[in-house]
Design an enzyme around this catalytic site. Structure first.
Site, PDB file in Angstrom:
ATOM      1  N   SER A   1       0.776  -1.218   0.567  1.00 48.54           N
ATOM      2  CA  SER A   1       0.076  -0.223  -0.322  1.00 48.54           C
ATOM      3  C   SER A   1       0.603   1.398  -0.145  1.00 48.54           C
ATOM      4  CB  SER A   1      -0.611  -0.500   1.014  1.00 48.54           C
ATOM      5  OG  SER A   1      -1.853   1.057   1.578  1.00 48.54           O
ATOM      6  N   THR A   2       0.894   2.175   1.096  1.00 48.05           N
ATOM      7  CA  THR A   2       1.478   3.759   0.866  1.00 48.05           C
ATOM      8  C   THR A   2       3.119   3.308   1.147  1.00 48.05           C
ATOM      9  OG1 THR A   2      -0.057   4.059   2.361  1.00 48.05           O
ATOM     10  CG2 THR A   2       1.644   5.230   2.155  1.00 48.05           C
TER      11      THR A   2
ATOM     12  N   ASP B   1      -4.282  -4.489   5.707  1.00 48.08           N
ATOM     13  CA  ASP B   1      -4.587  -5.636   4.908  1.00 48.08           C
ATOM     14  C   ASP B   1      -3.678  -6.843   4.928  1.00 48.08           C
ATOM     15  OD1 ASP B   1      -6.471  -6.209   2.945  1.00 48.08           O
ATOM     16  OD2 ASP B   1      -5.948  -4.909   1.648  1.00 48.08           O
TER      17      ASP B   1
ATOM     18  N   MET C   1      -0.073   1.125   5.181  1.00 49.89           N
ATOM     19  CA  MET C   1      -0.535   0.967   6.053  1.00 49.89           C
ATOM     20  C   MET C   1      -2.129   0.704   6.305  1.00 49.89           C
ATOM     21  SD  MET C   1      -1.627   4.273   7.985  1.00 49.89           S
ATOM     22  CE  MET C   1      -0.585   5.723   7.238  1.00 49.89           C
TER      23      MET C   1
ATOM     24  N   HIS D   1      -3.306  -1.198  -3.315  1.00 47.62           N
ATOM     25  CA  HIS D   1      -3.856  -0.017  -2.690  1.00 47.62           C
ATOM     26  C   HIS D   1      -3.828   1.155  -4.157  1.00 47.62           C
ATOM     27  CE1 HIS D   1      -4.277  -1.567   0.707  1.00 47.62           C
ATOM     28  NE2 HIS D   1      -4.751  -2.490   0.161  1.00 47.62           N
TER      29      HIS D   1
END
Length: 383
Positions: free
Chosen positions: A202-203, A325, A322, A229
């Protein structure tokens, strides 16, 4: 305590003020300056020190893309977050900015008065704290680390109408309390030959994947599926940009795509991706079932399907991001005998997803970003 200084660059006074309001009331963040185009931003950088730049793309005099080219030419290393539109052209330019060194991007709210504003505000604050905080600490500033929980996973305000509290500082650098560690998971079966490699990220992911994919061996004959993401409308361009630097084929996943040896499929923004093993060929399916852990695509959804279809014959990789998940289903992958890797704390932009997985005992080995491709190559070519 020092603050993270932000430069906001946008030709719209409304957007400059809106973004400013999103971050200026968060403890530890200061809007140091605003500029209405890239040229003005460069001029301001000559007289003020900032830790992160929030940059619009479409501006007069000097666009965001032109600014990124000049930033690279001047050797500036201040992290940049791109404010992008959803249009196809916006996606293409956004990916070019990432190639030029932008740290990440997010979509502008479609309507200033819409629910999007709250989600964008949440993401901007996360990115400023993550990228800007890391840069500021490198400059010697005393900036706390922040808890890696997303909006969906934070407790609701105590009273209706109450303002959400600022993210809680972390007291030490990514220390996992002993009480939180469950110990390594004991698999119920031995690991088998790797038939598929799956990623959750993600991030910090766009640039992390660029580094990892550039280092993958062209001799890998395993199919790979990636959940990054990312908003709908951007993953096709993202996959194309990765395909330019990766020795393996990279494409955005489509319904019914074959899991071919040496092919990497990127989950489309807005769609979950799952895998299905068939006697003649294995394929992927897309669906728009509700988000999981606040995300669609969700790494947990992908990993869950891998558990069902591949059990011990898989490699799961969880990287910077972050929230949590992917952690729960990576743990189940490991329980079924799959091999697992997690990015280590020091190289993560946000040690959230890998930390959650590590604390669950799901990660066999933690690996720094600059060694991740090597670790994947070793396992993929050996097993």
């Amino acid at each position: 305590m020092d603050t993270i200084n932000v430069l906001i660059v946008d030709d719209s006074a409304l957007m400059r003020n809106l973004v400013s309001r999103m971050v200026e009331n968060v403890p530890g963040i200061t809007v140091a300056a605003k500029a209405m185009n890239g040229q003005m931003a460069l001029e301001k950088l000559e007289s003020i020190k900032v830790d992160i730049i929030i940059l619009d793309l479409e501006m007069p005099v000097m666009t965001g893309l032109e600014f990124m080219r000049e930033r690279k030419k001047r050797g500036l290393d201040i992290p940049v977050i791109i404010l992008s539109s959803i249009a196809h052209r916006g996606a293409a330019v956004t990916m070019e900015c990432l190639e030029l060194g932008a740290s990440d991007f997010l979509l502008k709210p479609s309507n200033v008065g819409s629910e999007d504003v709250g989600k964008v505000a949440d993401r901007i604050v996360q990115m400023v704290q993550s990228y800007g905080g890391a840069y500021a600490r490198k400059q010697g500033k005393k900036i706390p680390l922040f808890a890696s929980t997303s909006r969906e996973e934070r407790p609701a305000p105590a009273a209706e109408g109450a303002a959400p509290s600022a993210p809680k500082p972390v007291t030490s650098a990514f220390t996992v309390p002993a009480s939180a560690k469950s110990g390594p998971i004991q698999a119920v079966r031995e690991s088998g030959p790797i038939e598929i490699i799956v990623f959750g990220i993600s991030t910090g992911g766009p640039n992390a994947l660029r580094e990892v994919f550039a280092g993958l061996s062209p001799d890998i004959k395993k199919p790979m599926v990636v959940v990054q993401h990312m908003p709908a409308g951007f993953t096709a361009e993202f996959a194309a940009s990765l395909n330019n630097i990766c020795p393996l084929e990279v494409k955005e996943a489509a319904e019914g795509d074959l899991l071919k040896p040496g092919r990497i499929l990127i989950a489309p923004g807005g769609y979950h991706v799952v895998v299905e093993k068939r006697s003649l060929a294995s394929i992927v399916h897309l669906n728009q079932e509700p988000p999981r852990n606040g995300h669609r695509p969700s790494a947990d959804v992908l990993f869950e399907s891998v558990v069902k279809e591949y059990q011990a014959n898989a490699l799961g990789v969880i990287m910077t991001g972050m929230g949590k998940d992917g952690a729960a289903e990576l743990a189940e992958m490991r329980r079924q005998g799959a091999r697992t890797l997690g990015q280590d704390a020091d190289s993560c932009i946000v040690y959230g997803m890998p930390r959650a997985a590590f604390e669950m005992g799901a990660v066999q080995k933690q690996v720094p970003l600059n060694k991740m491709a090597e670790a994947i190559n070793e396992l993929a070519l050996k097993y």
